[in-house]
Design an enzyme around this catalytic site. Structure first.
Site, PDB file in Angstrom:
ATOM      1  N   VAL A  21     -11.095   2.888  -3.727  1.00  0.00           N
ATOM      2  CA  VAL A  21     -10.760   2.331  -5.039  1.00  0.00           C
ATOM      3  C   VAL A  21     -11.755   1.209  -5.316  1.00  0.00           C
ATOM      4  O   VAL A  21     -11.844   0.228  -4.546  1.00  0.00           O
ATOM      5  CB  VAL A  21      -9.314   1.791  -5.080  1.00  0.00           C
ATOM      6  CG1 VAL A  21      -9.007   1.205  -6.460  1.00  0.00           C
ATOM      7  CG2 VAL A  21      -8.312   2.897  -4.732  1.00  0.00           C
ATOM      8  N   ASP A  69       0.857  -1.192   0.000  1.00  0.00           N
ATOM      9  CA  ASP A  69       0.000   0.000   0.000  1.00  0.00           C
ATOM     10  C   ASP A  69       0.891   1.240   0.000  1.00  0.00           C
ATOM     11  O   ASP A  69       1.881   1.316   0.730  1.00  0.00           O
ATOM     12  CB  ASP A  69      -0.917  -0.006   1.224  1.00  0.00           C
ATOM     13  CG  ASP A  69      -2.055   0.996   1.088  1.00  0.00           C
ATOM     14  OD1 ASP A  69      -3.218   0.561   1.023  1.00  0.00           O
ATOM     15  OD2 ASP A  69      -1.785   2.222   1.044  1.00  0.00           O
ATOM     16  N   ASN A  77     -12.830  -3.099   2.701  1.00  0.00           N
ATOM     17  CA  ASN A  77     -13.759  -1.981   2.820  1.00  0.00           C
ATOM     18  C   ASN A  77     -14.737  -2.015   1.643  1.00  0.00           C
ATOM     19  O   ASN A  77     -14.316  -2.201   0.495  1.00  0.00           O
ATOM     20  CB  ASN A  77     -12.992  -0.656   2.823  1.00  0.00           C
ATOM     21  CG  ASN A  77     -12.134  -0.496   4.064  1.00  0.00           C
ATOM     22  OD1 ASN A  77     -12.523  -0.902   5.159  1.00  0.00           O
ATOM     23  ND2 ASN A  77     -10.946   0.081   3.906  1.00  0.00           N
ATOM     24  N   HIS A 122     -10.166  -5.149  -3.039  1.00  0.00           N
ATOM     25  CA  HIS A 122      -8.802  -5.333  -2.533  1.00  0.00           C
ATOM     26  C   HIS A 122      -8.875  -5.710  -1.077  1.00  0.00           C
ATOM     27  O   HIS A 122      -9.644  -5.135  -0.306  1.00  0.00           O
ATOM     28  CB  HIS A 122      -7.961  -4.063  -2.723  1.00  0.00           C
ATOM     29  CG  HIS A 122      -8.643  -2.811  -2.305  1.00  0.00           C
ATOM     30  ND1 HIS A 122      -9.604  -2.183  -3.074  1.00  0.00           N
ATOM     31  CD2 HIS A 122      -8.542  -2.071  -1.176  1.00  0.00           C
ATOM     32  CE1 HIS A 122     -10.039  -1.113  -2.448  1.00  0.00           C
ATOM     33  NE2 HIS A 122      -9.413  -1.023  -1.280  1.00  0.00           N
ATOM     34  N   MET A 123      -8.094  -6.694  -0.728  1.00  0.00           N
ATOM     35  CA  MET A 123      -7.980  -7.150   0.648  1.00  0.00           C
ATOM     36  C   MET A 123      -6.750  -6.477   1.240  1.00  0.00           C
ATOM     37  O   MET A 123      -5.647  -6.632   0.724  1.00  0.00           O
ATOM     38  CB  MET A 123      -7.832  -8.672   0.635  1.00  0.00           C
ATOM     39  CG  MET A 123      -7.727  -9.337   1.968  1.00  0.00           C
ATOM     40  SD  MET A 123      -7.410 -11.110   1.703  1.00  0.00           S
ATOM     41  CE  MET A 123      -9.072 -11.710   1.501  1.00  0.00           C
ATOM     42  N   HIS A 124      -6.960  -5.671   2.301  1.00  0.00           N
ATOM     43  CA  HIS A 124      -5.817  -5.105   3.019  1.00  0.00           C
ATOM     44  C   HIS A 124      -5.271  -6.194   3.937  1.00  0.00           C
ATOM     45  O   HIS A 124      -6.032  -6.770   4.733  1.00  0.00           O
ATOM     46  CB  HIS A 124      -6.246  -3.939   3.905  1.00  0.00           C
ATOM     47  CG  HIS A 124      -6.784  -2.736   3.181  1.00  0.00           C
ATOM     48  ND1 HIS A 124      -6.044  -1.601   2.993  1.00  0.00           N
ATOM     49  CD2 HIS A 124      -7.999  -2.494   2.620  1.00  0.00           C
ATOM     50  CE1 HIS A 124      -6.779  -0.692   2.360  1.00  0.00           C
ATOM     51  NE2 HIS A 124      -7.966  -1.206   2.124  1.00  0.00           N
TER      52      HIS A 124
HETATM   53  P1  AMP Z   1      -9.706   1.569   0.359  1.00  0.00           P
HETATM   54  O1  AMP Z   1      -9.765   2.890   1.069  1.00  0.00           O
HETATM   55  O2  AMP Z   1     -10.129   0.410   1.210  1.00  0.00           O
HETATM   56  O3  AMP Z   1     -10.424   1.612  -0.972  1.00  0.00           O
HETATM   57  O4  AMP Z   1      -8.181   1.307   0.078  1.00  0.00           O
HETATM   58  C1  AMP Z   1      -7.502   1.825  -1.021  1.00  0.00           C
HETATM   59  C2  AMP Z   1      -6.047   1.762  -0.689  1.00  0.00           C
HETATM   60  O5  AMP Z   1      -5.298   1.914  -1.884  1.00  0.00           O
HETATM   61  C3  AMP Z   1      -5.565   2.829   0.278  1.00  0.00           C
HETATM   62  O6  AMP Z   1      -5.032   2.223   1.446  1.00  0.00           O
HETATM   63  C4  AMP Z   1      -4.500   3.572  -0.521  1.00  0.00           C
HETATM   64  O7  AMP Z   1      -3.421   3.977   0.265  1.00  0.00           O
HETATM   65  C5  AMP Z   1      -4.104   2.548  -1.558  1.00  0.00           C
HETATM   66  N1  AMP Z   1      -3.567   3.059  -2.808  1.00  0.00           N
HETATM   67  C6  AMP Z   1      -4.073   4.048  -3.573  1.00  0.00           C
HETATM   68  N2  AMP Z   1      -3.330   4.223  -4.673  1.00  0.00           N
HETATM   69  C7  AMP Z   1      -2.310   3.323  -4.608  1.00  0.00           C
HETATM   70  C8  AMP Z   1      -1.198   3.009  -5.444  1.00  0.00           C
HETATM   71  N3  AMP Z   1      -0.986   3.641  -6.602  1.00  0.00           N
HETATM   72  N4  AMP Z   1      -0.365   2.016  -5.049  1.00  0.00           N
HETATM   73  C9  AMP Z   1      -0.576   1.376  -3.885  1.00  0.00           C
HETATM   74  N5  AMP Z   1      -1.612   1.611  -3.054  1.00  0.00           N
HETATM   75  C10 AMP Z   1      -2.470   2.577  -3.409  1.00  0.00           C
END
Ligand code: AMP
Length: 114
Positions: free
Chosen positions: A96, A30, A87, A100-102
């Site tokens: 996004v 991330d 999320n 995506h799994m954090h």
């Molecule tokens: P969410 O808020 O659950 O949709 O998580 C989206 C995540 O994507 C956030 O933790 C951001 O920091 C991460 N993110 C956004 N752009 C990028 C990128 N270009 N490379 C890596 N992580 C990203």
């Protein structure tokens, strides 16, 4: 999908620090880490939210969990513990719209989350 940030990372049009890749899944660091280990595990196929997951995605979802297991072991956090977060939509803070799994670990995790 055109215009999707994570599809562009899958297609290697945007750089990322990739830590795992197989035919279904990509995982990368991330860009704004919230823990010493903060990896995003995404399907290569564009799925906007968890609400769009169907039975046809069974193998993809399984592959995401398999990747989480492998990465947690490689990062030496499998035993101590880690958190997996998906999320979904605005109240959960999804920013996004490509699932995506954090994978978060390397520190104590509080509960309930913020
Ligand atoms: P969410 O808020 O659950 O949709 O998580 C989206 C995540 O994507 C956030 O933790 C951001 O920091 C991460 N993110 C956004 N752009 C990028 C990128 N270009 N490379 C890596 N992580 C990203």
């Amino acid at each position: 999908m055109i215009g999707c940030l994570f599809c562009k990372i899958v297609q290697k049009q945007i750089p990322a620090n990739i830590v795992f890749e197989d035919k279904r899944v990509l995982a990368f660091e991330d860009v704004t880490p919230q823990a010493p280990v903060h990896i995003l595990i995404i399907p290569k196929e564009h799925i906007p939210t968890v609400n769009d997951v169907t039975g046809e995605h069974r193998d993809i979802i399984m592959a995401m969990f398999e990747a989480a297991k492998v990465i947690a072991k490689e990062k030496n956090i499998a035993y101590q513990g880690y958190r997996l977060v998906l999320n979904t939509n605005s109240e959960a803070g999804q920013s996004v719209f490509h699932i995506h799994m954090h994978l978060l670990g390397g520190r104590h995790m509080a509960w309930p989350p913020g």
